[in-house]
Design a protein around this motif. Sequence first.
Motif, PDB file in Angstrom:
ATOM      1  N   GLU A   1      56.683   4.655  66.553  1.00  0.00           N
ATOM      2  CA  GLU A   1      55.884   5.627  65.801  1.00  0.00           C
ATOM      3  C   GLU A   1      56.347   7.053  66.082  1.00  0.00           C
ATOM      4  O   GLU A   1      56.384   7.890  65.171  1.00  0.00           O
ATOM      5  N   VAL A   2      56.713   7.336  67.311  1.00  0.00           N
ATOM      6  CA  VAL A   2      57.273   8.653  67.623  1.00  0.00           C
ATOM      7  C   VAL A   2      58.541   8.891  66.809  1.00  0.00           C
ATOM      8  O   VAL A   2      58.729   9.961  66.212  1.00  0.00           O
ATOM      9  N   ALA A   3      59.402   7.880  66.761  1.00  0.00           N
ATOM     10  CA  ALA A   3      60.643   8.018  65.997  1.00  0.00           C
ATOM     11  C   ALA A   3      60.356   8.255  64.512  1.00  0.00           C
ATOM     12  O   ALA A   3      61.069   9.017  63.848  1.00  0.00           O
ATOM     13  N   ARG A   4      59.314   7.642  64.007  1.00  0.00           N
ATOM     14  CA  ARG A   4      58.969   7.810  62.587  1.00  0.00           C
ATOM     15  C   ARG A   4      58.588   9.252  62.273  1.00  0.00           C
ATOM     16  O   ARG A   4      59.005   9.812  61.257  1.00  0.00           O
ATOM     17  N   VAL A   5      57.792   9.872  63.145  1.00  0.00           N
ATOM     18  CA  VAL A   5      57.274  11.208  62.827  1.00  0.00           C
ATOM     19  C   VAL A   5      58.216  12.334  63.252  1.00  0.00           C
ATOM     20  O   VAL A   5      58.074  13.469  62.782  1.00  0.00           O
ATOM     21  N   LEU A   6      59.167  12.064  64.127  1.00  0.00           N
ATOM     22  CA  LEU A   6      60.099  13.112  64.555  1.00  0.00           C
ATOM     23  C   LEU A   6      61.088  13.454  63.452  1.00  0.00           C
ATOM     24  O   LEU A   6      61.624  12.575  62.776  1.00  0.00           O
TER      25      LEU A   6
END
Length: 240
Positions: free
Chosen positions: A118-123
């Motif tokens: 999820e972090v990778a998605r929003v970064l």
Amino acid sequence: MLDYDYDDEAARYDESRGGLPRARAAAEAVAGLLPRRTRTLVDLACGTGIVGGCLREAGYTVLGVDLSAGMLHQAAGRLDAAVRADARALPLAPGSAEAVTAVWLLNLVDDAAPFVAEVARVLRPGGLFVTTVDKSAAHARGSDMDALLDPYRPVELPDGAGRVTALAAAHDLRPHGSARFTGHGQGRSPREVAARVREGSQYAAGGEDLARRLEALPRPEEPRPDPTYTLLALRKRNRG
């Protein structure tokens, strides 16, 4: 996540976790890893907002995210904004975040994979994820409790640096530095650790035998040195 009532603990959380000295040390270490151009960040599991508040004082615009309403109540006024949400399903558009921080989150979960994804998605491309890793390894290292506790430490942890790095690589996040900071006020005495062993919250496999051996150490009431925590920075790859 662990089944734990953070709402109930929110009002006394800061004083039981080292307060401002610990928070400032964490915030300074986080800021030292962020690119100079960074202006905004998302603070996952922001808790009372004490670390995010220190980052805000340093000039960052901070959005806090937490599942606990009690924690968010304490964070009010410390952060620029806060939202109640699951860190595995953030109310943010893909590629919208300059930086994401997670201080003492991944050590609380059974599986770090959905959080990292999820972090990778929003970064955004070039954005940075800064997270604590190997939290349990920071405690009692180098003290006379170390040899007693080491056999009862899990071999692989959700927040292990190797595990987090491997998960991140699958989402185009690459290592981009690390830092360490002191967990002020977190040094524990053998008697405190023995109590946690007996209640089953730490090193439970050691049981009564481990608890008694801890209490038999010299000066069992004296706190050992504060732990030194590790931060890992992971940068989202720029494509094209």
